[in-house]
Design a protein around this motif. Structure first.
Motif, short mmCIF file in Angstrom:
data_model
loop_
_atom_site.label_atom_id
_atom_site.label_comp_id
_atom_site.label_asym_id
_atom_site.label_seq_id
_atom_site.Cartn_x
_atom_site.Cartn_y
_atom_site.Cartn_z
N MET A 181 82.79 -30.05 -30.81
CA MET A 181 82.32 -31.19 -30.01
C MET A 181 80.81 -31.18 -29.85
N LEU A 182 80.22 -30.01 -29.73
CA LEU A 182 78.78 -29.91 -29.47
C LEU A 182 77.94 -29.97 -30.73
N THR A 183 78.57 -29.91 -31.88
CA THR A 183 77.81 -29.99 -33.13
C THR A 183 78.11 -31.26 -33.90
N ARG A 184 78.86 -32.17 -33.31
CA ARG A 184 79.14 -33.45 -33.97
C ARG A 184 77.85 -34.26 -34.09
N ILE B 129 75.25 -22.62 -28.60
CA ILE B 129 76.35 -23.43 -29.13
C ILE B 129 77.07 -22.66 -30.24
N ALA B 130 76.30 -22.03 -31.12
CA ALA B 130 76.91 -21.24 -32.19
C ALA B 130 77.77 -20.12 -31.62
N GLY B 131 77.40 -19.62 -30.45
CA GLY B 131 78.16 -18.55 -29.82
C GLY B 131 79.59 -18.94 -29.50
N PHE B 132 79.83 -20.23 -29.21
CA PHE B 132 81.20 -20.66 -28.93
C PHE B 132 82.08 -20.45 -30.16
N THR C 170 67.76 -32.44 -29.62
CA THR C 170 67.09 -31.92 -30.81
C THR C 170 66.83 -30.43 -30.70
N VAL C 171 66.70 -29.90 -29.50
CA VAL C 171 66.54 -28.46 -29.33
C VAL C 171 67.82 -27.82 -28.84
N GLY C 172 68.89 -28.56 -28.82
CA GLY C 172 70.17 -28.08 -28.33
C GLY C 172 71.02 -29.27 -27.91
N HIS C 173 71.88 -29.06 -26.96
CA HIS C 173 72.78 -30.12 -26.51
C HIS C 173 72.74 -30.20 -25.00
#
Length: 308
Positions: A220-223, A203-206, A231-234
């Motif tokens: 959107m993925l870190t809201r 996600i951070a890579g985006f 909890t381990v990602g999205h």
């Protein structure tokens, strides 16, 4: 050769990523149009959201048609508590630059299928109301459907009720019509999409792509999200539909008979999947159960990186 598709959708953050992925994969997929339906938010907002996402992708040339405002029979239930008041919480997107195209989504689906010499693939990401209406109004289009690749249903527990996944719960009667249509269906239910986890690092890579699309997806993925999912990602539900068209080798499943519960009460929208063939009924869907999630999102990121 590219595969021509129609995305029927109720954006929704996951829907937005799926649309962006389809646009980015323009060498493999030809996105004929986007049709919208009430689901995550009411249809006026899902339509605006589809337009906003296509603006982000630099594809204001792709037609968008507004569709069904409510399910076939039951009252509409929406999911702002998950996706935010406008459905795209965290995206940072401005209002759309244009209005939806003239005409209803159902008419657009019928018209484009009738005109497609080699058929079309339908990619519904939300409740199946538009497809059900099109099938009932124009059954002659059914042979023109190459396949339906959809997100919905669950082998196990639901995510909107204990029994049901959201899309099936919102319009179970439409889902029953679609699963009874006799065309090839690939079902991406919660059994696989909850395994399609984009890790925190992915996600951070985006955000590091340096593009508007990357920044919007990261937002959107870190809201903040309700519940314990991610909890381990999205978990990325709807992008699995487009990813399957691009990389079917990353997925596995089996042919099953799927029945949709349409009765009122706690079982509404449940998908009973005869995984082991106990009922001896003909299969009506290929139910996906496994995905190579890490490789999936590495490939998704590489394609999204090609967008503005």
């Amino acid at each position: 050769m590219s595969e021509t598709i129609i995305i029927d959708t109720d954006p929704g953050q996951d829907d937005a990523v799926a649309i962006l992925l389809a646009v980015a994969a323009c060498e493999q997929l030809a996105l004929a149009c986007v049709t919208t339906v009430a689901g995550n938010v009411p249809v006026a907002q899902t339509t605006a959201n589809a337009l906003r996402v296509l603006d982000l992708a630099g594809r204001a040339d792709i037609p968008v048609y507004r569709g069904a405002e409510r399910p076939l029979i039951v009252a509409l239930e929406t999911a702002e508590f998950v996706c935010g008041p406008d459905g795209l919480d965290g995206s940072g997107l401005p209002p759309p630059s244009r209005e939806a195209d003239a005409g209803h989504a159902v008419d657009a689906i019928i018209r484009r299928l009738r005109a497609a010499a080699d058929g079309l693939t339908l990619c519904p990401l939300g409740p199946l109301t538009n497809l059900a209406l099109a099938f009932r109004l124009a059954p002659d289009i059914l042979p023109k459907i190459r396949r339906i690749v959809l997100m919905g249903g669950a082998i196990g527990l639901g995510n909107i009720t204990p029994a049901a996944e959201f899309n099936m719960h919102v319009d179970p009667h439409a889902a029953a019509i679609v699963f009874d249509c006799g065309r090839p269906i690939i079902m991406m239910g919660l059994g696989v999409t909850l395994k399609a986890i984009a890790t925190h690092e992915q996600i951070a890579g985006f955000a590091t792509l340096g593009t508007a699309a990357g920044r919007s997806i990261h937002g959107m993925l870190t809201r903040p999200r309700p519940g314990s999912l991610g909890t381990v990602g999205h978990p990325m539900h709807d992008p699995c539909v487009i990813a399957y068209l691009l990389w079917p080798e990353l997925f596995s499943g089996r042919d099953c008979h799927v029945a949709i519960a349409t009765e009122d009460g706690p079982m509404r929208g449940r998908t009973t999947i005869d995984w082991n063939g106990r009922l001896k009924r003909p299969a009506n869907a290929h139910v996906i159960a496994e995905v190579e999630a890490h490789e999936l999102f590495e490939r998704v990121t590489r394609l999204i990186a090609t967008l503005p």
